[in-house]
Enzyme design. Structure first.
Site, PDB file in Angstrom:
ATOM      1  N   ILE A  50       0.824  -1.223   0.000  1.00  0.00           N
ATOM      2  CA  ILE A  50       0.000   0.000   0.000  1.00  0.00           C
ATOM      3  C   ILE A  50       0.849   1.260   0.000  1.00  0.00           C
ATOM      4  O   ILE A  50       0.320   2.373  -0.044  1.00  0.00           O
ATOM      5  CB  ILE A  50      -0.970   0.017   1.200  1.00  0.00           C
ATOM      6  CG1 ILE A  50      -0.221  -0.136   2.525  1.00  0.00           C
ATOM      7  CG2 ILE A  50      -2.023  -1.072   1.053  1.00  0.00           C
ATOM      8  CD1 ILE A  50      -1.109   0.014   3.756  1.00  0.00           C
ATOM      9  N   GLY A  51       2.151   1.103   0.037  1.00  0.00           N
ATOM     10  CA  GLY A  51       3.026   2.263  -0.022  1.00  0.00           C
ATOM     11  C   GLY A  51       4.465   1.825  -0.175  1.00  0.00           C
ATOM     12  O   GLY A  51       4.842   0.726   0.253  1.00  0.00           O
ATOM     13  N   TYR A  55      13.647   3.195   0.617  1.00  0.00           N
ATOM     14  CA  TYR A  55      14.202   2.143   1.459  1.00  0.00           C
ATOM     15  C   TYR A  55      13.166   1.483   2.362  1.00  0.00           C
ATOM     16  O   TYR A  55      13.521   0.715   3.251  1.00  0.00           O
ATOM     17  CB  TYR A  55      15.346   2.703   2.324  1.00  0.00           C
ATOM     18  CG  TYR A  55      14.999   3.932   3.129  1.00  0.00           C
ATOM     19  CD1 TYR A  55      14.353   3.834   4.358  1.00  0.00           C
ATOM     20  CD2 TYR A  55      15.329   5.201   2.663  1.00  0.00           C
ATOM     21  CE1 TYR A  55      14.036   4.953   5.099  1.00  0.00           C
ATOM     22  CE2 TYR A  55      15.023   6.329   3.392  1.00  0.00           C
ATOM     23  CZ  TYR A  55      14.380   6.209   4.611  1.00  0.00           C
ATOM     24  OH  TYR A  55      14.063   7.319   5.341  1.00  0.00           O
ATOM     25  N   ASP A 167       6.452  16.326  10.728  1.00  0.00           N
ATOM     26  CA  ASP A 167       6.189  15.960   9.328  1.00  0.00           C
ATOM     27  C   ASP A 167       4.676  15.835   9.096  1.00  0.00           C
ATOM     28  O   ASP A 167       4.213  14.886   8.466  1.00  0.00           O
ATOM     29  CB  ASP A 167       6.900  14.661   8.970  1.00  0.00           C
ATOM     30  CG  ASP A 167       6.986  14.444   7.452  1.00  0.00           C
ATOM     31  OD1 ASP A 167       6.808  15.427   6.702  1.00  0.00           O
ATOM     32  OD2 ASP A 167       7.216  13.298   7.030  1.00  0.00           O
TER      33      ASP A 167
END
Length: 343
Positions: A50-51, A55, A167
């Site tokens: 899903i993502g 890395y 973030d």
């Protein structure tokens, strides 16, 4: 790796373990070895991706242990930067294992092997806020109010416990099955940031995404991360109601000028005066930027306590054409994952 939930298995070759199974050949039972993955030994069966990043990969998994689907972030030790493995990843695990709030993605377990680190988390099945904005073009104020309040309460919870996120952006706001906000990705988070004798510690790590970064981060000066989190929340609120970002991050010099000026609003969609006022209070210079208690008490977040919202009269500040809006629609923006350190 710190924390009680990290299990190291340094004897694993290729991250497989062996378990004997019985096979019958010509009526004679013999034992052969069936290889299990490390995750399978912990009760997880991987599903779809899903993502993914440079890395790390995030996959859905079925969990016997938790009797539900979970999300597992798989980090390659060979591909991840050394600074991330030594500094940010241990910090992320330390931070998230102590947090429990209905609007935060819940940390479940971390597993370390020779080649990888696995972070097991709650699975938010309805994607991200960014996905919804791209689909709907912009969010009506009723839904936006509910989601923004959930975000503010989640960040308030973190700040009260000395955790700063650093973030906050639409991609990191996930949606659960009931379409509740779940703040995720604490990869740049930092703990132990409570004020001492009324003095807040400053950060000198310039991280996050340019489009959501506060002026003090863009200037490359030591900053109070709690205030920068608040700025990022203001960018999120703008993106929710307008379906676009308030600042153009394609040119650093222009971006720095934009964030130091009063935020402007496009002609469409029409947004209430109260909402615009709140955005202006948040996307403001540091000395007058709204704090979380002010935001939570704001009339737009508490409409029952304020006069009826007024719509724009068609004369917005620094009006933008429909073509301009189309060109910078949030669905076409490329987001930076991490800053280079600003000199």
């Amino acid at each position: 790796m710190p924390g009680p939930d990290i299990r190291a298995d340094e004897n694993v070759h290729g991250e497989m373990s062996t378990a004997p199974t019985a096979n019958v050949h010509s009526g004679v039972e013999t034992k052969t070895e069936r290889k299990l993955t490390v995750l399978e030994t912990h009760g997880y069966v991987l599903g779809r991706t899903i993502g993914s990043g440079s890395y790390a990969t995030v996959k859905v998994a079925n969990s016997d242990r938790h009797n539900c689907q979970v999300a597992i972030k798989i980090i390659s030790k060979f591909q991840a930067p050394g600074d991330y493995l030594k500094k940010f990843l241990p910090r992320e695990i330390e931070v998230v294992k102590g947090l429990k709030h209905e609007n935060l993605i819940r940390f479940l377990q971390a597993i370390e092997t020779t080649h990888r680190v696995y972070i097991v988390m709650e699975y938010a099945e309805n994607g991200s806020l960014l996905d919804i904005i791209r689909k709907d073009q912009h969010i009506d104020e009723s839904r936006g109010r509910r989601w923004f309040k959930q975000l503010v309460e989640a960040v308030d919870y973190c700040h009260e416990r000395g955790v700063v996120h650093r973030d906050i952006k639409c991609e990191n706001l996930l949606m659960d099955s009931s379409l509740n906000i779940k703040l995720s990705d604490f990869g740049f988070a930092r703990g132990h940031m409570k004020p001492k004798n009324g003095v807040y510690a400053l950060s000198e790590t310039f991280c996050g995404s340019y489009a959501y970064a506060s002026p003090e981060i863009l200037k490359g000066v030591p900053y109070r991360p709690q205030d920068s989190d608040i700025w990022s929340m203001g960018v999120v609120l703008y993106a929710i109601v307008y379906g676009r970002l308030p600042f153009d991050d394609t040119n650093y010099t222009q971006l720095l000028k934009q964030v130091q000026n009063k935020v402007s609003f496009p002609r469409e969609p029409k947004i209430s005066t109260e909402c615009r006022k709140l955005i202006t209070k948040i996307l403001a210079p540091l000395k007058i930027r709204a704090k979380i208690p002010q935001i939570l008490a704001d009339p737009w977040l508490n409409p029952h306590q304020s006069p009826k919202d007024e719509e724009l009269d068609g004369k917005p500040d620094n009006a933008t054409s429909k073509e301009d809006i189309k060109n910078v629609n949030i669905g076409t923006v490329t987001f930076d994952r991490k800053f280079e350190e600003i000199k």
